[in-house]
Design an enzyme around this catalytic site. Structure first.
Site, PDB file in Angstrom:
ATOM      1  N   ASP A   1       0.843  -1.204   0.000  1.00  0.00           N
ATOM      2  CA  ASP A   1       0.000   0.000   0.000  1.00  0.00           C
ATOM      3  C   ASP A   1       0.872   1.246   0.000  1.00  0.00           C
ATOM      4  OD1 ASP A   1      -2.802   1.259   0.605  1.00  0.00           O
ATOM      5  OD2 ASP A   1      -1.400   2.238   1.977  1.00  0.00           O
TER       6      ASP A   1
ATOM      7  N   TYR B   1       3.122   9.707  -0.459  1.00  0.00           N
ATOM      8  CA  TYR B   1       4.258   9.131   0.279  1.00  0.00           C
ATOM      9  C   TYR B   1       5.589   9.344  -0.447  1.00  0.00           C
ATOM     10  CZ  TYR B   1       0.415   6.486   2.494  1.00  0.00           C
ATOM     11  OH  TYR B   1      -0.755   6.113   3.116  1.00  0.00           O
TER      12      TYR B   1
ATOM     13  N   LYS C   1      -2.807   5.887  -4.246  1.00  0.00           N
ATOM     14  CA  LYS C   1      -3.922   6.804  -3.967  1.00  0.00           C
ATOM     15  C   LYS C   1      -3.680   8.161  -4.613  1.00  0.00           C
ATOM     16  CE  LYS C   1      -3.670   4.770   0.678  1.00  0.00           C
ATOM     17  NZ  LYS C   1      -2.241   4.582   0.933  1.00  0.00           N
TER      18      LYS C   1
ATOM     19  N   HIS D   1      -7.630   9.446  -1.643  1.00  0.00           N
ATOM     20  CA  HIS D   1      -6.952   9.441  -0.340  1.00  0.00           C
ATOM     21  C   HIS D   1      -7.815  10.042   0.782  1.00  0.00           C
ATOM     22  CE1 HIS D   1      -2.531   9.198   1.153  1.00  0.00           C
ATOM     23  NE2 HIS D   1      -3.346   8.995   2.156  1.00  0.00           N
TER      24      HIS D   1
END
Ligand code: NDP
Length: 267
Positions: free
Chosen positions: A40, A45, A70, A103
């Site tokens: 994930d 990120y 996401k 998200h």
């Protein structure tokens, strides 16, 4: 099986705050070596490249690995989501993802973002599409215009935030709940009730919490960059927790969050 018809592993590796480059690559490589088949990540990120490299270098066929990413809040809206998705695919160095999520429910934008996800799904570039951080009212709002029911809702979920109402609602709609911060970022490892159960089952506190999520039918994605923890967190498929003990863990709920409340998020 998800409502899209695709299988999603019950356990995956979360990589939030794993730095791009060696840190995330090593974590993903260790996880794949330990039998994880689900990762994930997210545009936010900034480590999709490292994830993509580790997946490629693993030599495991792409179709055996479930890759989720996401669309970040600032990329929401129809056209900008399509562009964000192209960037994610390029970063991950793949031609499809297994799951693409919104998200956070950015008000006024998420219905258009969802239309973009439906397009991406129709093109076969995301096998399943879903949401994250959606409360019941966000899902109800989305379903007014959605053609596809989200396959997954990834939300903060751990013993201090046992979202029974949301879990039940999503079950009725055929939406799979997936737990983020499933370990409450370590916040319950010293809890006497959890350590007591860990002793009873001959397991670690992390394993008891992860097993509890699995018993509830919740997909879970604990994050670690430490090999021994990555291995420990996945070693949860050879024991079960009694119904009585599940109730005891459920009762730890305090509606307590370690992350933002989706209704107060500063988009
Ligand atoms: P977790 O609850 O998974 O906890 C991670 C923390 O616990 C890290 O500090 C890790 O340390 C430590 N840890 C992990 N396993 C063990 C263990 N066995 N023993 C001791 N310590 C351990 O928190 P996250 O917030 O990272 O959530 C998991 C994933 O969920 C994220 O990585 C991300 O993929 C996703 N997520 C999604 C969000 C969303 O808005 N959709 C928001 C937040 C997370 P270390 O790494 O140093 O080992």
């Amino acid at each position: 099986m998800l409502n899209s018809g695709w299988e999603m592993p019950w356990l995956g590796l979360g990589v939030y705050k794993a730095a791009d480059g060696k840190e995330v690559e090593n974590a993903v490589t260790t996880a794949l070596g330990a039998g994880y088949r689900s990762i994930d990540t997210a545009e936010f990120y900034e480590n999709e490249k490292g994830v993509g490299r580790a997946v490629k270098n693993s030599g495991i066929p792409r179709q055996e690995i479930f890759l989720a990413t996401k669309v970040w809040n600032s990329s929401q809206g129809f056209d900008s989501t399509l562009r964000a998705f192209d960037r994610s695919l390029a970063g991950l160095d793949t031609d499809y993802v297994d799951l693409y999520l919104i998200h956070w429910p950015v008000e006024d934008k998420f219905p258009d973002t969802w239309r973009a996800l439906e397009r991406i799904h129709a093109e076969g570039r995301a096998r399943s599409i879903g949401v994250s951080n959606f409360k019941i009212h966000h899902i109800q709002e989305l379903l007014k215009t959605a053609e596809i029911v989200p396959a997954v809702n990834q939300v903060e979920f751990h013993p201090r935030l046992y979202q029974a109402g949301l879990l039940e609602f999503c079950r009725e709609k055929g939406i799979q709940i997936e737990a983020w911060s499933p370990l409450m970022r370590g916040g319950l490892f010293d809890n006497p009730l959890i350590t007591g159960l860990a002793e009873k089952y001959g397991r670690t506190p992390a394993q008891v919490i992860i097993r509890w999520e699995l018993e509830l039918g919740v997909v879970t994605i604990p994050k670690s960059v430490h090999p021994e923890r990555i291995i420990e967190n996945a070693d949860v498929f050879d024991f079960s927790i009694t119904d009585e003990d599940i109730q005891i863990i459920n009762a730890l709920n305090r509606n307590m969050r370690v992350g933002p409340d989706p209704d107060d998020f500063d988009f």
